[in-house]
Scaffold this motif. Structure first.
Motif, PDB file in Angstrom:
ATOM      1  N   CYS A  84       0.971  -1.335   0.018  1.00  0.00           N
ATOM      2  CA  CYS A  84      -0.093   0.357   0.027  1.00  0.00           C
ATOM      3  C   CYS A  84       0.878   0.807   0.319  1.00  0.00           C
ATOM      4  N   ASP A  85       0.773   1.810  -1.556  1.00  0.00           N
ATOM      5  CA  ASP A  85       2.165   2.593  -1.409  1.00  0.00           C
ATOM      6  C   ASP A  85       1.576   4.214  -0.973  1.00  0.00           C
ATOM      7  N   LYS A  86      -0.041   4.262  -0.398  1.00  0.00           N
ATOM      8  CA  LYS A  86      -0.164   5.560   0.025  1.00  0.00           C
ATOM      9  C   LYS A  86      -0.714   5.685   1.628  1.00  0.00           C
ATOM     10  N   LEU A  87       0.202   4.527   2.050  1.00  0.00           N
ATOM     11  CA  LEU A  87       0.254   4.297   3.407  1.00  0.00           C
ATOM     12  C   LEU A  87       0.276   5.996   4.312  1.00  0.00           C
ATOM     13  N   ILE A  88      -0.137   6.345   5.346  1.00  0.00           N
ATOM     14  CA  ILE A  88      -0.206   7.315   6.059  1.00  0.00           C
ATOM     15  C   ILE A  88       1.392   7.118   6.791  1.00  0.00           C
ATOM     16  N   PRO A  89       3.157   7.288   7.097  1.00  0.00           N
ATOM     17  CA  PRO A  89       3.934   7.435   8.236  1.00  0.00           C
ATOM     18  C   PRO A  89       3.230   7.714   9.221  1.00  0.00           C
ATOM     19  N   GLY A  90       3.166   7.092   9.767  1.00  0.00           N
ATOM     20  CA  GLY A  90       3.282   6.281  11.566  1.00  0.00           C
ATOM     21  C   GLY A  90       1.773   6.565  12.120  1.00  0.00           C
ATOM     22  N   ARG A  91       1.269   5.610  10.877  1.00  0.00           N
ATOM     23  CA  ARG A  91      -0.578   5.628  10.947  1.00  0.00           C
ATOM     24  C   ARG A  91      -0.564   4.150  10.539  1.00  0.00           C
ATOM     25  N   LEU A  92      -0.144   2.912  10.702  1.00  0.00           N
ATOM     26  CA  LEU A  92      -0.283   1.461  10.920  1.00  0.00           C
ATOM     27  C   LEU A  92      -0.014   1.654  12.335  1.00  0.00           C
ATOM     28  N   ARG A  93      -0.892   0.416  13.071  1.00  0.00           N
ATOM     29  CA  ARG A  93      -0.936   0.049  14.384  1.00  0.00           C
ATOM     30  C   ARG A  93      -1.770  -1.574  14.038  1.00  0.00           C
ATOM     31  N   ALA A  94      -0.769  -2.416  15.164  1.00  0.00           N
ATOM     32  CA  ALA A  94      -1.291  -3.565  14.550  1.00  0.00           C
ATOM     33  C   ALA A  94      -0.844  -4.040  16.039  1.00  0.00           C
ATOM     34  N   HIS A  95      -1.728  -4.349  17.139  1.00  0.00           N
ATOM     35  CA  HIS A  95      -1.869  -5.085  18.545  1.00  0.00           C
ATOM     36  C   HIS A  95      -2.519  -6.164  19.355  1.00  0.00           C
ATOM     37  N   TRP A  96      -1.597  -6.583  19.980  1.00  0.00           N
ATOM     38  CA  TRP A  96      -2.706  -7.699  20.785  1.00  0.00           C
ATOM     39  C   TRP A  96      -4.110  -6.562  21.675  1.00  0.00           C
ATOM     40  N   SER A  97      -5.001  -6.771  21.267  1.00  0.00           N
ATOM     41  CA  SER A  97      -5.790  -5.905  22.419  1.00  0.00           C
ATOM     42  C   SER A  97      -6.379  -6.274  23.287  1.00  0.00           C
ATOM     43  N   ASN A  98      -6.806  -7.890  23.307  1.00  0.00           N
ATOM     44  CA  ASN A  98      -8.398  -8.061  24.347  1.00  0.00           C
ATOM     45  C   ASN A  98      -7.590  -9.784  24.501  1.00  0.00           C
ATOM     46  N   PHE A  99      -8.023 -10.438  25.798  1.00  0.00           N
ATOM     47  CA  PHE A  99      -8.234 -11.222  25.814  1.00  0.00           C
ATOM     48  C   PHE A  99      -9.926 -12.025  25.917  1.00  0.00           C
ATOM     49  N   GLU A 100     -10.529 -12.239  24.952  1.00  0.00           N
ATOM     50  CA  GLU A 100     -11.849 -12.948  24.880  1.00  0.00           C
ATOM     51  C   GLU A 100     -11.801 -14.038  25.508  1.00  0.00           C
ATOM     52  N   ASP A 101     -13.641 -14.799  25.574  1.00  0.00           N
ATOM     53  CA  ASP A 101     -13.559 -16.003  26.737  1.00  0.00           C
ATOM     54  C   ASP A 101     -13.110 -17.372  25.503  1.00  0.00           C
ATOM     55  N   ASP A 102     -13.306 -16.743  23.852  1.00  0.00           N
ATOM     56  CA  ASP A 102     -13.056 -18.393  23.327  1.00  0.00           C
ATOM     57  C   ASP A 102     -11.886 -17.711  22.210  1.00  0.00           C
ATOM     58  N   HIS A 103     -10.757 -16.837  22.642  1.00  0.00           N
ATOM     59  CA  HIS A 103      -9.829 -16.255  21.094  1.00  0.00           C
ATOM     60  C   HIS A 103      -9.598 -15.050  21.707  1.00  0.00           C
ATOM     61  N   LEU A 104      -8.564 -14.871  20.831  1.00  0.00           N
ATOM     62  CA  LEU A 104      -7.610 -13.442  21.776  1.00  0.00           C
ATOM     63  C   LEU A 104      -7.872 -12.352  20.465  1.00  0.00           C
ATOM     64  N   GLN A 105      -7.802 -10.969  21.048  1.00  0.00           N
ATOM     65  CA  GLN A 105      -8.314 -10.333  19.323  1.00  0.00           C
ATOM     66  C   GLN A 105      -6.966  -9.205  19.322  1.00  0.00           C
ATOM     67  N   VAL A 106      -6.610  -9.311  17.878  1.00  0.00           N
ATOM     68  CA  VAL A 106      -5.780  -8.268  17.518  1.00  0.00           C
ATOM     69  C   VAL A 106      -6.748  -7.540  16.793  1.00  0.00           C
ATOM     70  N   VAL A 107      -6.173  -6.072  16.687  1.00  0.00           N
ATOM     71  CA  VAL A 107      -6.840  -4.963  15.983  1.00  0.00           C
ATOM     72  C   VAL A 107      -5.512  -4.418  14.910  1.00  0.00           C
ATOM     73  N   VAL A 108      -5.834  -4.328  13.655  1.00  0.00           N
ATOM     74  CA  VAL A 108      -5.316  -3.816  12.748  1.00  0.00           C
ATOM     75  C   VAL A 108      -5.678  -2.504  12.503  1.00  0.00           C
ATOM     76  N   ASP A 109      -4.967  -1.751  12.531  1.00  0.00           N
ATOM     77  CA  ASP A 109      -5.191   0.321  12.031  1.00  0.00           C
ATOM     78  C   ASP A 109      -4.871   0.285  10.789  1.00  0.00           C
ATOM     79  N   ALA A 110      -5.185   0.796   9.815  1.00  0.00           N
ATOM     80  CA  ALA A 110      -4.306   1.312   8.743  1.00  0.00           C
ATOM     81  C   ALA A 110      -5.431   2.821   8.846  1.00  0.00           C
ATOM     82  N   HIS A 111      -4.289   3.711   7.876  1.00  0.00           N
ATOM     83  CA  HIS A 111      -5.260   5.311   7.783  1.00  0.00           C
ATOM     84  C   HIS A 111      -4.014   5.345   6.114  1.00  0.00           C
ATOM     85  N   PHE A 112      -4.359   6.095   5.412  1.00  0.00           N
ATOM     86  CA  PHE A 112      -3.798   5.765   3.770  1.00  0.00           C
ATOM     87  C   PHE A 112      -4.680   7.441   3.448  1.00  0.00           C
TER      88      PHE A 112
END
Length: 289
Positions: free
Chosen positions: A217-245
């Motif tokens: 993705c060549d139009k990704l805004i520098p410093g505006r990409l986040r990918a984090h392990w965000s939470n524990f859920e009952d039956d899975h682990l939650q990962v959030v990917v947040d990108a701005h362009f």
């Protein structure tokens, strides 16, 4: 031709002995209306030509805004001139229509209330410059789509299914409006459901996701990409990917870029051998079958 036709009919009427107030004045009044109306129409076309030459065609929304305001001005001036001509030519004053007392005033007030409110709402919407024709918008009441025409009484909006809906301007003024066409940036956010068995692979997964998105993705805004392990859920682990362009959140370019992000996430998941956890609601539905 219309004026000549009315003149001939007036002459025939007089020759047949019809002597009436209307017969005596209809020819002059009608010709005045037609000629002045034609002049007003030509002024309207010339005005549009001047606006496009002076303001350009890259911002047609603003051109249409100014054009509509000037159209209203031309119409009001034409009506005032015609009413003044009627009073001079025939002695018929419009104000005499409303000199019938309190009842006439009440009837006229009730009849013009909605028209006046709609006109003021249209004027307010035009002067606010929040939206122009061609803009893709979303209002706080859920109304969304592309503005195809802004009138004095209603605004035409084309929905995503290409159905055009006319919405009274009084229902649009005062609402929060999100003008997607004027938003230079967009966001793609995804929440992933990762199995507990793959918890140790999550750090590598996050770095791989970032790498894949940066490469594709060549139009990704520098410093505006986040990918984090965000939470524990009952039956899975939650990962959030947040990108701005630096892409408007509408149109084909936005959807193509969103697809690239999803493909990048899928490649990262495949490379790291991570498995998604199915939704518990889907598991219940399968079990119920």
């Amino acid at each position: 031709l219309l004026v000549m036709g009315v003149d001939i009919l007036t002459l025939v009427g007089k020759m047949m002995g019809f002597q009436h107030f209307i017969i005596d004045h209809i020819s002059g009044v009608f010709s005045k209306f037609v000629y002045s109306g034609w002049i007003a129409y030509r002024v309207k076309l010339f005005k549009r030509y001047i606006l496009e030459k002076s303001m350009g065609t890259t911002d047609l929304g603003k051109v249409n805004l100014v054009d509509n305001l000037l159209d209203g001005t031309v119409l009001v001036l034409w009506l005032m001139r015609m009413l003044d001509f009627l009073e001079v030519e025939t002695g018929f004053a419009v104000k005499s229509l409303f000199s019938v007392g309190a009842t006439g005033t009440l009837v006229f007030g009730l009849a013009s209330k909605d028209i006046a409110s709609q006109t003021m709402a249209g004027l307010s919407l035009h002067l606010s410059e929040k939206i122009f024709e061609g803009d893709q918008v979303k209002f706080s009441d859920g109304t969304s789509g592309t503005i195809t025409r802004m009138g004095w009484f209603e605004t035409m909006i084309r929905n995503s299914d290409d159905v055009v809906v006319g919405v009274p301007n009084s229902q649009l003024t005062g609402q929060r409006v999100y003008n997607l066409s004027r938003t230079p940036e967009s966001q793609v956010k995804q929440t992933l459901r990762i199995r507990y068995e793959d918890a140790s692979k999550i750090p590598v997964l996050l770095e791989t996701i970032k790498e894949e998105i940066r490469n594709d993705c060549d139009k990704l805004i520098p410093g505006r990409l986040r990918a984090h392990w965000s939470n524990f859920e009952d039956d899975h682990l939650q990962v959030v990917v947040d990108a701005h362009f630096s892409i408007k959140p509408t149109g084909g370019e936005y959807h193509d870029n969103r697809q690239k992000v999803l493909q990048a996430i899928y490649r990262a998941v495949t490379k790291t051998g991570v498995n998604f956890e199915k939704s518990s609601s889907n598991v219940k539905k399968v079990a119920g079958k």
